[in-house]
Design an enzyme around this catalytic site. Structure first.
Site, PDB file in Angstrom:
ATOM      1  N   GLY A 108      -3.914  -0.139  -1.811  1.00  0.00           N
ATOM      2  CA  GLY A 108      -2.719  -0.351  -0.981  1.00  0.00           C
ATOM      3  C   GLY A 108      -2.773  -1.388  -0.055  1.00  0.00           C
ATOM      4  O   GLY A 108      -1.608  -1.232   0.909  1.00  0.00           O
ATOM      5  N   SER A 155      -0.170  -3.577   6.370  1.00  0.00           N
ATOM      6  CA  SER A 155      -0.542  -2.463   5.708  1.00  0.00           C
ATOM      7  C   SER A 155      -1.437  -1.789   6.513  1.00  0.00           C
ATOM      8  O   SER A 155      -2.354  -2.157   7.136  1.00  0.00           O
ATOM      9  CB  SER A 155      -1.263  -2.802   4.261  1.00  0.00           C
ATOM     10  OG  SER A 155      -0.035  -3.539   3.498  1.00  0.00           O
ATOM     11  N   ILE A 156      -1.074  -0.236   6.442  1.00  0.00           N
ATOM     12  CA  ILE A 156      -2.129   0.668   6.976  1.00  0.00           C
ATOM     13  C   ILE A 156      -3.531   0.652   6.283  1.00  0.00           C
ATOM     14  O   ILE A 156      -4.473   0.656   6.996  1.00  0.00           O
ATOM     15  CB  ILE A 156      -1.605   1.996   7.045  1.00  0.00           C
ATOM     16  CG1 ILE A 156      -0.124   2.322   7.713  1.00  0.00           C
ATOM     17  CG2 ILE A 156      -2.475   3.200   7.149  1.00  0.00           C
ATOM     18  CD1 ILE A 156       0.423   3.569   7.532  1.00  0.00           C
ATOM     19  N   ASP A 181      -2.251  -1.402 -11.209  1.00  0.00           N
ATOM     20  CA  ASP A 181      -1.068  -0.496 -11.104  1.00  0.00           C
ATOM     21  C   ASP A 181      -1.610   0.809 -11.295  1.00  0.00           C
ATOM     22  O   ASP A 181      -1.998   1.439 -12.474  1.00  0.00           O
ATOM     23  CB  ASP A 181      -0.013  -0.931 -12.239  1.00  0.00           C
ATOM     24  CG  ASP A 181       1.065  -0.210 -12.215  1.00  0.00           C
ATOM     25  OD1 ASP A 181       1.386   0.945 -11.638  1.00  0.00           O
ATOM     26  OD2 ASP A 181       2.405  -0.650 -12.693  1.00  0.00           O
ATOM     27  N   VAL A 182      -1.400   1.834 -10.156  1.00  0.00           N
ATOM     28  CA  VAL A 182      -1.993   3.089 -10.242  1.00  0.00           C
ATOM     29  C   VAL A 182      -1.157   3.706 -11.354  1.00  0.00           C
ATOM     30  O   VAL A 182      -1.661   5.184 -11.386  1.00  0.00           O
ATOM     31  CB  VAL A 182      -1.787   3.806  -8.783  1.00  0.00           C
ATOM     32  CG1 VAL A 182      -2.879   3.043  -7.743  1.00  0.00           C
ATOM     33  CG2 VAL A 182      -0.396   4.026  -8.261  1.00  0.00           C
ATOM     34  N   ALA A 216       8.960   4.751  -3.944  1.00  0.00           N
ATOM     35  CA  ALA A 216      10.397   5.534  -4.572  1.00  0.00           C
ATOM     36  C   ALA A 216      11.378   4.555  -4.771  1.00  0.00           C
ATOM     37  O   ALA A 216      11.326   3.643  -3.583  1.00  0.00           O
ATOM     38  CB  ALA A 216      10.744   6.712  -3.669  1.00  0.00           C
ATOM     39  N   TYR A 219      14.282  10.317   4.203  1.00  0.00           N
ATOM     40  CA  TYR A 219      12.932  10.248   3.498  1.00  0.00           C
ATOM     41  C   TYR A 219      12.940  10.998   2.309  1.00  0.00           C
ATOM     42  O   TYR A 219      12.236  10.460   1.167  1.00  0.00           O
ATOM     43  CB  TYR A 219      11.801  11.017   4.337  1.00  0.00           C
ATOM     44  CG  TYR A 219      10.404  10.600   4.258  1.00  0.00           C
ATOM     45  CD1 TYR A 219       9.862   9.107   4.374  1.00  0.00           C
ATOM     46  CD2 TYR A 219       9.445  11.438   3.694  1.00  0.00           C
ATOM     47  CE1 TYR A 219       8.627   8.924   4.197  1.00  0.00           C
ATOM     48  CE2 TYR A 219       8.133  11.089   3.355  1.00  0.00           C
ATOM     49  CZ  TYR A 219       7.724   9.718   3.501  1.00  0.00           C
ATOM     50  OH  TYR A 219       6.660   9.343   3.653  1.00  0.00           O
ATOM     51  N   LYS A 227       5.258  13.671  -0.901  1.00  0.00           N
ATOM     52  CA  LYS A 227       4.199  13.687   0.120  1.00  0.00           C
ATOM     53  C   LYS A 227       3.482  15.250  -0.030  1.00  0.00           C
ATOM     54  O   LYS A 227       2.375  15.423   0.201  1.00  0.00           O
ATOM     55  CB  LYS A 227       4.706  13.194   1.605  1.00  0.00           C
ATOM     56  CG  LYS A 227       4.708  11.918   1.514  1.00  0.00           C
ATOM     57  CD  LYS A 227       3.471  11.062   1.090  1.00  0.00           C
ATOM     58  CE  LYS A 227       3.633   9.660   1.694  1.00  0.00           C
ATOM     59  NZ  LYS A 227       2.620   8.819   0.795  1.00  0.00           N
ATOM     60  N   THR A 276       5.707  -1.251   8.327  1.00  0.00           N
ATOM     61  CA  THR A 276       5.027  -1.978   7.081  1.00  0.00           C
ATOM     62  C   THR A 276       6.122  -2.185   6.264  1.00  0.00           C
ATOM     63  O   THR A 276       7.338  -1.784   6.336  1.00  0.00           O
ATOM     64  CB  THR A 276       4.260  -1.115   6.519  1.00  0.00           C
ATOM     65  OG1 THR A 276       4.762  -0.002   6.227  1.00  0.00           O
ATOM     66  CG2 THR A 276       2.975  -0.708   7.633  1.00  0.00           C
ATOM     67  N   LEU A 277       5.764  -2.949   5.346  1.00  0.00           N
ATOM     68  CA  LEU A 277       6.737  -3.295   4.217  1.00  0.00           C
ATOM     69  C   LEU A 277       7.391  -2.006   3.549  1.00  0.00           C
ATOM     70  O   LEU A 277       8.617  -1.939   3.280  1.00  0.00           O
ATOM     71  CB  LEU A 277       5.833  -4.018   2.902  1.00  0.00           C
ATOM     72  CG  LEU A 277       6.734  -4.909   2.217  1.00  0.00           C
ATOM     73  CD1 LEU A 277       7.645  -6.091   2.612  1.00  0.00           C
ATOM     74  CD2 LEU A 277       5.757  -5.181   1.103  1.00  0.00           C
TER      75      LEU A 277
HETATM   76  P1  NAP Z   1       2.522  -0.975   2.435  1.00  0.00           P
HETATM   77  O1  NAP Z   1       2.043  -2.009   3.143  1.00  0.00           O
HETATM   78  O2  NAP Z   1       3.876  -1.382   1.987  1.00  0.00           O
HETATM   79  O3  NAP Z   1       1.613  -0.376   1.457  1.00  0.00           O
HETATM   80  C1  NAP Z   1       2.150   0.269   0.193  1.00  0.00           C
HETATM   81  C2  NAP Z   1       1.328  -0.066  -1.077  1.00  0.00           C
HETATM   82  O4  NAP Z   1       1.438   0.670  -2.194  1.00  0.00           O
HETATM   83  C3  NAP Z   1       1.489  -1.463  -1.184  1.00  0.00           C
HETATM   84  O5  NAP Z   1       0.295  -1.801  -1.262  1.00  0.00           O
HETATM   85  C4  NAP Z   1       2.112  -1.353  -2.557  1.00  0.00           C
HETATM   86  O6  NAP Z   1       2.022  -2.393  -3.249  1.00  0.00           O
HETATM   87  C5  NAP Z   1       1.561  -0.005  -3.269  1.00  0.00           C
HETATM   88  N1  NAP Z   1       1.777   0.293  -4.370  1.00  0.00           N
HETATM   89  C6  NAP Z   1       3.272   0.753  -4.532  1.00  0.00           C
HETATM   90  N2  NAP Z   1       3.427   1.033  -6.030  1.00  0.00           N
HETATM   91  C7  NAP Z   1       2.203   0.777  -6.429  1.00  0.00           C
HETATM   92  C8  NAP Z   1       1.451   0.916  -7.643  1.00  0.00           C
HETATM   93  N3  NAP Z   1       2.206   1.544  -8.799  1.00  0.00           N
HETATM   94  N4  NAP Z   1       0.124   0.667  -7.964  1.00  0.00           N
HETATM   95  C9  NAP Z   1      -0.680   0.161  -7.066  1.00  0.00           C
HETATM   96  N5  NAP Z   1      -0.033   0.042  -5.705  1.00  0.00           N
HETATM   97  C10 NAP Z   1       1.147   0.287  -5.525  1.00  0.00           C
HETATM   98  O7  NAP Z   1       3.139   0.276   3.175  1.00  0.00           O
HETATM   99  P2  NAP Z   1       2.123   1.541   4.178  1.00  0.00           P
HETATM  100  O8  NAP Z   1       3.148   1.841   5.272  1.00  0.00           O
HETATM  101  O9  NAP Z   1       1.084   0.682   4.708  1.00  0.00           O
HETATM  102  O10 NAP Z   1       2.014   2.457   2.917  1.00  0.00           O
HETATM  103  C11 NAP Z   1       0.748   2.887   2.957  1.00  0.00           C
HETATM  104  C12 NAP Z   1       0.735   4.515   3.037  1.00  0.00           C
HETATM  105  O11 NAP Z   1       1.076   4.999   4.141  1.00  0.00           O
HETATM  106  C13 NAP Z   1       1.805   5.164   1.823  1.00  0.00           C
HETATM  107  O12 NAP Z   1       1.224   6.208   1.158  1.00  0.00           O
HETATM  108  C14 NAP Z   1       2.776   5.477   2.936  1.00  0.00           C
HETATM  109  O13 NAP Z   1       3.608   6.525   2.256  1.00  0.00           O
HETATM  110  C15 NAP Z   1       2.044   5.950   4.083  1.00  0.00           C
HETATM  111  N6  NAP Z   1       2.639   6.060   5.254  1.00  0.00           N
HETATM  112  C16 NAP Z   1       3.269   5.034   5.923  1.00  0.00           C
HETATM  113  C17 NAP Z   1       3.872   5.232   7.239  1.00  0.00           C
HETATM  114  C18 NAP Z   1       4.660   4.425   7.727  1.00  0.00           C
HETATM  115  O14 NAP Z   1       5.438   4.596   8.728  1.00  0.00           O
HETATM  116  N7  NAP Z   1       4.516   2.996   7.405  1.00  0.00           N
HETATM  117  C19 NAP Z   1       3.757   6.586   7.899  1.00  0.00           C
HETATM  118  C20 NAP Z   1       2.840   7.689   7.135  1.00  0.00           C
HETATM  119  C21 NAP Z   1       2.245   7.535   5.936  1.00  0.00           C
HETATM  120  P3  NAP Z   1       3.460  -3.126  -3.729  1.00  0.00           P
HETATM  121  O15 NAP Z   1       3.894  -3.818  -2.376  1.00  0.00           O
HETATM  122  O16 NAP Z   1       2.942  -4.171  -4.829  1.00  0.00           O
HETATM  123  O17 NAP Z   1       4.561  -2.124  -4.185  1.00  0.00           O
END
Ligand code: NAP
Length: 256
Positions: A13, A19-20, A65-66, A96, A156, A163, A194-195
């Site tokens: 991820g 990214s987190i 790709d998961v 989503a 959301y 989730k 994040t993205l």
């Molecule tokens: P992020 O940097 O955009 O990370 C999301 C990651 O998921 C990206 O690397 C994305 O790759 C990957 N992904 C999506 N579809 C995929 C697939 N089919 N196969 C493999 N990888 C895939 O955003 P993030 O905020 O750090 O998100 C990381 C996690 O934290 C997520 O589970 C998110 O729901 C959770 N979270 C985020 C927040 C927040 O506010 N940011 C809060 C709570 C929880 P691509 O870019 O190629 O799609």
């Protein structure tokens, strides 16, 4: 020397430096963990290559790709070959379709529901099944979740439902894998810019809302999520499994 020195981990991820997953990977790296990374497709390869490269030129980096069982099988076969075993896994992946995060939840299409659950929830089960045979000395699996799983957070939508499935899966996985000394937990993070987050309509307002209403009157910092990731990976969390840990400046306790 850190308790985690010499441990082997894999991170799913990382998209970019915001990214987190990258925050937790950096914290694990600082603690002495040797890491492997995956990226979804060619589009992100360069980004992840550049970031992972800062941990050394021989950092293991694989496409995955998961939603593809063959990708997952290949990744864990390669990790088995290169590492021999595994101690830590981070699932930080969610998706989503954009239209499902904008309109009314009642209009969620069957396809958007399927995709959101496949990428964001089922993938944890598939990845845990791949990782577990390599965690011969026990392990720690961590997944990222959000409060929209238990309360309605406007926009959301289907991601909240996915989730909820992710958190329930964490509990069932914790039960199955507990006898193998593998712990499975979720970190429920407050909003981080994040993205993926920017895909949620009204995300900037969400940041402001947390700042105004969370007991700590601020938003969580990526480094703080890294520190929690390190804690959950460590022996300090040896008796913690199947839990959702809120790292949200206290927002989750508020009723009003
Ligand atoms: P992020 O940097 O955009 O990370 C999301 C990651 O998921 C990206 O690397 C994305 O790759 C990957 N992904 C999506 N579809 C995929 C697939 N089919 N196969 C493999 N990888 C895939 O955003 P993030 O905020 O750090 O998100 C990381 C996690 O934290 C997520 O589970 C998110 O729901 C959770 N979270 C985020 C927040 C927040 O506010 N940011 C809060 C709570 C929880 P691509 O870019 O190629 O799609």
């Amino acid at each position: 020397m850190s308790q985690l020195a010499g441990k082997l981990g894999i991170v799913f991820g990382v998209a970019n430096k915001r990214s987190i997953a990258w925050a937790i990977a950096q914290a694990w790296h600082k603690a002495g963990v040797k890491l492997a990374f995956t990226y979804q497709g060619e589009r992100l390869k360069e980004n992840v290559e550049e970031l992972a490269g800062t941990f050394g030129p021989d950092t293991l980096l694989m496409p995955c790709d998961v939603t593809k069982d063959e990708d997952i099988a290949r990744v864990f076969a390669e990790v088995g070959q290169k590492f021999g075993e595994l101690h830590l896994m981070l699932h930080s992946v969610a998706f989503a379709p954009k239209e499902a995060l904008e309109g009314e939840f009642v209009n969620t299409s069957r396809e958007a529901f399927r995709v959101a659950h496949d990428v964001s929830a089922y993938s944890l089960i598939a990845l845990a099944r791949g990782a577990a045979p390599l965690m011969t000395d026990g392990g720690s699996i961590i997944a990222m979740t959000y409060y929209g799983s238990e309360k309605v957070v406007p926009h959301y939508n289907v991601m909240g439902v996915a989730k909820a499935a992710l958190e329930a899966s964490t509990r069932y996985l914790a039960y199955d894998l507990g006898p193998k000394k593998i712990r499975v937990n979720c970190i429920s993070a407050g909003p981080v810019n994040t993205l993926a987050a920017r895909g949620i309509a009204g995300f900037t307002d969400m940041l402001k809302h947390y700042e105004a209403h969370a007991p700590l009157k601020r938003n969580v910092l990526p480094d703080e999520l890294g520190a929690t990731g390190t804690f959950l990976a460590s022996d300090g969390a040896a008796a913690i499994t199947g839990q959702v840990l809120y790292v949200d400046c206290g927002y989750q306790i508020m009723g009003m």
